[in-house]
Write a protein that holds these residues in place. Sequence first.
Motif, mmCIF file in Angstrom:
data_model
loop_
_atom_site.group_PDB
_atom_site.id
_atom_site.type_symbol
_atom_site.label_atom_id
_atom_site.label_comp_id
_atom_site.label_asym_id
_atom_site.label_seq_id
_atom_site.Cartn_x
_atom_site.Cartn_y
_atom_site.Cartn_z
ATOM 1 N N ILE A 258 88.180 61.021 24.846
ATOM 2 C CA ILE A 258 89.004 62.912 25.143
ATOM 3 C C ILE A 258 89.797 63.082 25.073
ATOM 4 N N ARG A 259 90.143 63.725 24.263
ATOM 5 C CA ARG A 259 91.495 64.160 23.466
ATOM 6 C C ARG A 259 91.783 65.293 24.299
ATOM 7 N N VAL A 260 93.515 64.717 24.602
ATOM 8 C CA VAL A 260 93.807 65.758 24.846
ATOM 9 C C VAL A 260 95.380 66.663 25.018
ATOM 10 N N ASN A 261 95.538 67.872 24.422
ATOM 11 C CA ASN A 261 96.267 68.784 23.628
ATOM 12 C C ASN A 261 96.945 69.284 24.288
ATOM 13 N N ALA A 262 97.699 70.742 24.142
ATOM 14 C CA ALA A 262 98.329 71.611 24.478
ATOM 15 C C ALA A 262 99.196 72.421 23.706
ATOM 16 N N VAL A 263 98.659 74.401 23.275
ATOM 17 C CA VAL A 263 99.167 75.161 22.982
ATOM 18 C C VAL A 263 100.294 76.161 23.442
ATOM 19 N N ALA A 264 102.037 76.148 22.780
ATOM 20 C CA ALA A 264 102.794 76.082 23.873
ATOM 21 C C ALA A 264 103.029 77.712 23.082
ATOM 22 N N PRO A 265 102.374 78.900 23.441
ATOM 23 C CA PRO A 265 102.728 80.042 23.127
ATOM 24 C C PRO A 265 104.197 80.837 23.573
ATOM 25 N N GLY A 266 104.697 81.142 22.832
ATOM 26 C CA GLY A 266 105.980 82.047 22.720
ATOM 27 C C GLY A 266 105.412 83.968 23.485
ATOM 28 N N PRO A 267 105.515 84.661 23.221
ATOM 29 C CA PRO A 267 105.797 86.668 23.852
ATOM 30 C C PRO A 267 104.451 86.187 23.122
ATOM 31 N N VAL A 268 103.562 86.778 24.570
ATOM 32 C CA VAL A 268 101.783 87.403 23.771
ATOM 33 C C VAL A 268 101.495 88.662 24.515
ATOM 34 N N TRP A 269 101.539 89.416 23.338
ATOM 35 C CA TRP A 269 100.512 90.874 24.484
ATOM 36 C C TRP A 269 99.108 90.612 25.299
ATOM 37 N N THR A 270 99.327 90.014 26.296
ATOM 38 C CA THR A 270 98.124 90.013 27.377
ATOM 39 C C THR A 270 98.314 90.481 29.094
#
Length: 327
Positions: A258-270
Amino acid sequence: MSTGFKSRSDSAKAASRQRSVQREVDATDRAKPRGRSQAPMQAGARKYPVPPFPKQHHPKPGEEWALDPAPLYDAPFWQGSSKLAGKVAMITGGDSGIGRAVAVLFAREGADVAIVYLSEDRDARTTKAAVEAEGRRCITLRGDVTRRAFCRKAVEQTVKALGGLDVLVNNAAFQVHSADFVDLTEQHFDTTLKTNLYGYFHMAQEAVPHMKPGSAIINTGSVTGIEGSKDLIDYSMTKGGIHAFTRALSGNLIGKGIRVNAVAPGPVWTPLNPSEKEAGDVSRFGARTPMKRPAQPEEIAPAYVFLASPQCSSYITGEILPIIGGY
């Protein structure tokens, strides 16, 4: 003596060349018009909204239907190619924002999707309809990810309704600023930690027994977990913890495939930020990035497809992928 003279002569010539370059640059600078700022960067398949936005402040947990302008999530330019054919994905915070955009692209790539959300029924219905418009099945699961019993029930219902669980996207989050550290209350601190850390932990631990080799867990981190934010001490703390959790869990689950990764966004319009910031700050949201605008959810979602698909990232685990607009 002659060597010393030549050395002094050479250095004098070098200094003269430097001054010549300096004069040319100074002349160029003087010729440029003053006060003209760089325009927001547009490098996508369509033009994205830029600040200033209408001043607005929304009640928690934030609802996408109320945002102005509406976040862009449908990625009409994205062509699916069966990267997730036959997969089942669960997305927490999947009713809106990044979660909704990820759900749409996952469906376009062939996955059935379970949407976990807190209380935003209208947003959840919109996301469900968007997934089903891609020809895939979608179930919605309303509840609180800070509660272990709900996480267990959500996983069980997903497996029963959709036939398994191949991809878990931990994305639900709580964020509210506290400008003065001494004003950060224990309730505020506890709510942030319980949502952003306990929620990820509970969901992952419940999901793993149902996952087969080739499955993937993707956690949503943040640029604040890399750089910190003086007004978001608790949130930054949890996002840094999510990054560490990602790296540690990836090593633990390698033996299970099982692979485990992360996405680290900056400012996102949500909905997360207009329900966190004061109205004036919302108007300028994202303006300080090098691109001078926030990302739209559909600009972040392809990273989740990449990390979810074994066709794309079978040799990638334990990584934090920053998408931060040029920071």
